[in-house]
Design an enzyme around this catalytic site. Structure first.
Site, mmCIF file in Angstrom:
data_model
loop_
_atom_site.group_PDB
_atom_site.id
_atom_site.type_symbol
_atom_site.label_atom_id
_atom_site.label_comp_id
_atom_site.label_asym_id
_atom_site.label_seq_id
_atom_site.Cartn_x
_atom_site.Cartn_y
_atom_site.Cartn_z
ATOM 1 N N ASP A 76 -4.502 -9.825 -7.695
ATOM 2 C CA ASP A 76 -4.790 -8.944 -8.840
ATOM 3 C C ASP A 76 -3.631 -8.193 -9.486
ATOM 4 O O ASP A 76 -3.269 -8.443 -10.641
ATOM 5 C CB ASP A 76 -5.899 -7.944 -8.462
ATOM 6 C CG ASP A 76 -5.727 -7.319 -7.068
ATOM 7 O OD1 ASP A 76 -4.630 -7.428 -6.499
ATOM 8 O OD2 ASP A 76 -6.692 -6.725 -6.558
ATOM 9 N N THR A 87 -1.240 0.681 -10.244
ATOM 10 C CA THR A 87 -2.526 0.141 -9.801
ATOM 11 C C THR A 87 -3.290 1.125 -8.921
ATOM 12 O O THR A 87 -4.430 0.872 -8.537
ATOM 13 C CB THR A 87 -2.352 -1.231 -9.116
ATOM 14 O OG1 THR A 87 -3.634 -1.855 -8.979
ATOM 15 C CG2 THR A 87 -1.709 -1.098 -7.740
ATOM 16 N N GLU A 89 -19.223 -5.222 -3.504
ATOM 17 C CA GLU A 89 -17.813 -5.592 -3.355
ATOM 18 C C GLU A 89 -17.565 -7.037 -3.830
ATOM 19 O O GLU A 89 -16.604 -7.272 -4.551
ATOM 20 C CB GLU A 89 -17.449 -5.410 -1.875
ATOM 21 C CG GLU A 89 -16.025 -5.663 -1.490
ATOM 22 C CD GLU A 89 -15.033 -4.561 -1.887
ATOM 23 O OE1 GLU A 89 -15.426 -3.584 -2.539
ATOM 24 O OE2 GLU A 89 -13.849 -4.715 -1.560
ATOM 25 N N GLU A 103 0.833 -1.205 0.000
ATOM 26 C CA GLU A 103 0.000 0.000 0.000
ATOM 27 C C GLU A 103 0.871 1.261 0.000
ATOM 28 O O GLU A 103 0.548 2.253 -0.652
ATOM 29 C CB GLU A 103 -0.933 0.031 1.222
ATOM 30 C CG GLU A 103 -1.985 -1.078 1.245
ATOM 31 C CD GLU A 103 -3.144 -0.834 0.281
ATOM 32 O OE1 GLU A 103 -3.138 0.190 -0.430
ATOM 33 O OE2 GLU A 103 -4.048 -1.692 0.224
ATOM 34 N N GLU A 133 -12.295 0.305 -10.119
ATOM 35 C CA GLU A 133 -11.897 -0.651 -11.164
ATOM 36 C C GLU A 133 -12.832 -0.689 -12.365
ATOM 37 O O GLU A 133 -12.388 -0.896 -13.503
ATOM 38 C CB GLU A 133 -11.740 -2.073 -10.582
ATOM 39 C CG GLU A 133 -10.556 -2.233 -9.633
ATOM 40 C CD GLU A 133 -10.803 -1.635 -8.261
ATOM 41 O OE1 GLU A 133 -11.977 -1.369 -7.919
ATOM 42 O OE2 GLU A 133 -9.818 -1.407 -7.524
#
Ligand SMILES: *[C@@H]1O[C@H](CO)[C@@H](O)[C@H](O)[C@H]1NC(C)=O
Ligand SMILES: *[C@@H]1O[C@H](CO)[C@@H](O)[C@H](O)[C@H]1NC(C)=O
Length: 592
Positions: free
Chosen positions: A313, A582, A431, A177, A493
């Protein structure tokens, strides 16, 4: 008139001209014109993480690529001229997004300046990612792209003067992160603006994070006790490491090496990528890696769960993006990308049964087990908001690898997310969710009873139970069999993939889809101050979705940036010159 007064009048005129130019300059000004090279700031040699001793120092580095190897094919379509009407609509939409950004930014600035996030209902500040101003750093390049130059300049000043990566109040740091939000945010804003204060801050983050790689095998500790590391305690990489947290540091570290000329960051992540490449075809599902890997023993076939969603991902996402960043049509990134998509295409993508027979796809997940040297796999027809990035990945990857099939798959996967959004009364998908799969990708005829049976099975109920009652009670839309997590947390996304599809095809239908999505999202999440995550996108009739009083930094860093770009001129941050990490931070691609 005295000379002094004449001078004052002249100065006043200049100021008026400058401020008028600035006021409406925001709309006509091209943000990518000339990077400012002012504010040269040498790095601080005494910054703590540059002076801390490494117990397992790396002594030779892989050579750093400084130019592309290949001229890659175009990612973006050739856009035709736009009619006056189309332009009018586009600009009206774009300005709506810009105002939404302004509102949320103002809430952050007034209530949570220098903190990680603002709570969008109570206006309270909260630190969720180390307390280094996550929203501030994540928003920098969006401010630049949207043309908020004064705000950008204030924000850079604050980052430069008032954010220090020396330490944190948090007990541990999530290295992934911190990399995608802080390092990525600083590098993206630096690449766009050329402001070297951002580069020296990026180097601070890089040198702090580089200490997490100070382990016997040089693989990083991903959930990192930064305080123990600062005290010089010995550390090892973890036995249980999430694939995404190991595999998606590559873009940020590579870009940091390229812009600083220091090969050590690239070397550290290239090592990880080489290990991934060596193990890719040796797992239970060759082509994919399990969601959990052992970074201590470099054992990449531990777990039995495989998929492209959360926890794995961005490791997949970064494969074609590394090829784009470095300008390499062959090599480990291209190889890994092609192999992973070959397997995904064969085993993961499924078509849901829908009342209208929509030709759409979702990436499910696989559970693999081995007995008597035979591996058997079962497909779980589930998906989540996080998997909606897959369309964008396949579109970029398909373009640079010249594979039309990938772009066709991208189209169907992106349309899958659009369909999922539109399946709910409020127009926003949850979600996570499970669906009724068709037996084959050529499609299947809708059947209520198959759907009801699939719902019973997804919820482990007895076949004798009443499936119709079950879907009714849970208000499941047709084809949906379970909604384990009904939240919407302002994630990007789906609009991200729509943005990429728009740039890759030039088809304005994608803009309309993004506009519908935006309206549904704003309606559902709007608060007096900003926008908030909600608990339930599918509330009972007459009930509220439940506002969670949370606005993660990706709302300003990603969701609103991608929406803005969908309604901007296609040359603005062209995918032929830029590649997004990302967290939606654009990095300049190496060219031959
Ligand atoms: C930020 O840093 C500047 C320069 O050191 C200082 O004058 C200012 O008070 C700081 N602002 C905040 C909010 O801490
Ligand atoms: C394109 O990708 C698909 C799916 O991975 C693969 O089966 C096919 O062989 C590729 N086509 C070309 C021309 O490389």
């Amino acid at each position: 008139m005295s000379a002094v007064r004449r001078y004052l009048v002249a100065a006043g005129l200049v100021i008026i001209i400058i401020s008028v130019w600035q006021r409406w300059g925001a709309d006509t000004w091209s943000p990518l014109a000339t990077p400012t090279k002012s504010h040269i700031q040498p790095i601080d040699k005494d910054f703590f993480w540059r002076t801390v001793t490494h117990q397992y120092p790396v002594t030779s580095f892989r050579p750093l690529p400084t130019a592309a190897v290949d001229v890659l094919p175009h990612v973006q379509a050739k856009f035709g001229p736009e009619s006056a009407d189309q332009k009018q609509t586009r600009l009206t939409r774009r300005d709506t997004i810009k105002r939404a950004f302004s509102r949320s930014w103002k809430a952050y600035k007034e209530h949570a300046w220098l903190r990680d996030e603002v709570k969008p209902i109570t206006g309270k500040p909260v630190d969720t990612f180390g307390g280094w101003g996550a929203t501030l750093v994540d928003s920098l390049d969006t401010l630049w792209i949207m043309g908020f130059r004064e705000e950008f300049s204030l924000a850079v000043q604050a980052v430069s003067n008032n954010i220090s990566f020396r330490t944190t109040e948090a007990e541990t740091i999530n290295v992934f992160e911190t990399t995608i939000r802080f390092l990525g945010g600083l590098l993206g804003a630096y690449d766009l603006s050329g402001d070297t204060r951002l580069l020296s801050k990026a180097q601070d983050v890089g040198d702090m994070l580089y200490k997490a790689f100070d382990t016997p095998n040089h693989l990083p500790v991903t959930r990192w006790d930064i305080h123990a590391a600062g005290r010089g305690e010995t550390q090892t990489a973890h036995g249980n490491t999430l694939l995404a947290e190991l595999g998606s540091l590559s873009m940020e570290f590579s870009r940091l090496s390229i812009v600083t000329g220091n090969p050590k960051y690239y070397d550290a992540v290239q090592h990880i990528s080489e290990l991934l490449a060596a193990s890719q075809m040796k797992t239970k599902v060759p082509g994919l890696w399990p969601i959990v890997v052992d970074a201590a023993r470099e054992e990449f076939d531990l777990g039995s769960d495989y998929g492209l969603g959360g926890m794995s991902d961005s490791t997949y996402e970064y494969l074609p993006k590394m090829a784009a960043l470095l300008g390499q049509k062959t090599g480990i990134y291209a190889d890994m990308y092609l192999r992973s998509m070959e397997t995904s295409n064969r085993h993961l993508l499924f078509r849901p049964m829908t009342p209208k027979g929509d030709d759409i796809l979702f990436p499910g997940s696989l559970h693999a087990s081995r007995s008597n040297n035979q591996v058997s796999t079962t497909l779980d027809p589930s998906a989540g908001h996080l998997t909606c990035f897959v369309g964008g990945m396949l579109a970029v990857g398909g373009q640079i690898m010249s594979n039309k099939t990938h772009v066709e798959l991208a189209d169907k996967v992106t349309k899958g997310c659009i369909w999922a959004y539109s399946s709910f009364g409020r127009g926003v998908m949850p979600e996570t969710m499970s669906l009724t799969p068709c037996p084959s990708r050529s499609g299947c005829v809708w059947s209520d009873s198959s759907w009801h049976l699939a719902a019973l099975s997804a919820q482990s109920a007895s076949k004798e139970d009443d499936g119709e009652k079950l879907v009714e009670e849970q208000r499941l839309p047709p084809s949906f069999t379970k909604i384990p997590d009904a939240r919407y947390i302002l994630r990007p996304e789906a609009v991200e993939s729509i943005f990429v599809m728009y740039r890759v095809t030039g088809d304005p239908a994608w803009q309309d889809a993004a506009w519908r999505m935006w309206n549904a999202i704003d309606e559902l999440t709007h608060t007096e101050l900003a926008n908030t995550a909600v608990w339930n996108v599918n509330p009972k009739h007459g009930e509220e979705p439940g506002k969670a009083d949370s606005m993660e930094s990706f709302w300003l860093g990603e969701t609103l940036k991608y929406l803005y770009l969908v309604f901007s001129e296609p040359e603005l941050v062209s995918l032929d010159d830029w590649v997004f990490n990302t967290e939606a931070h654009p990095f300049r691609r190496l060219k031959k």
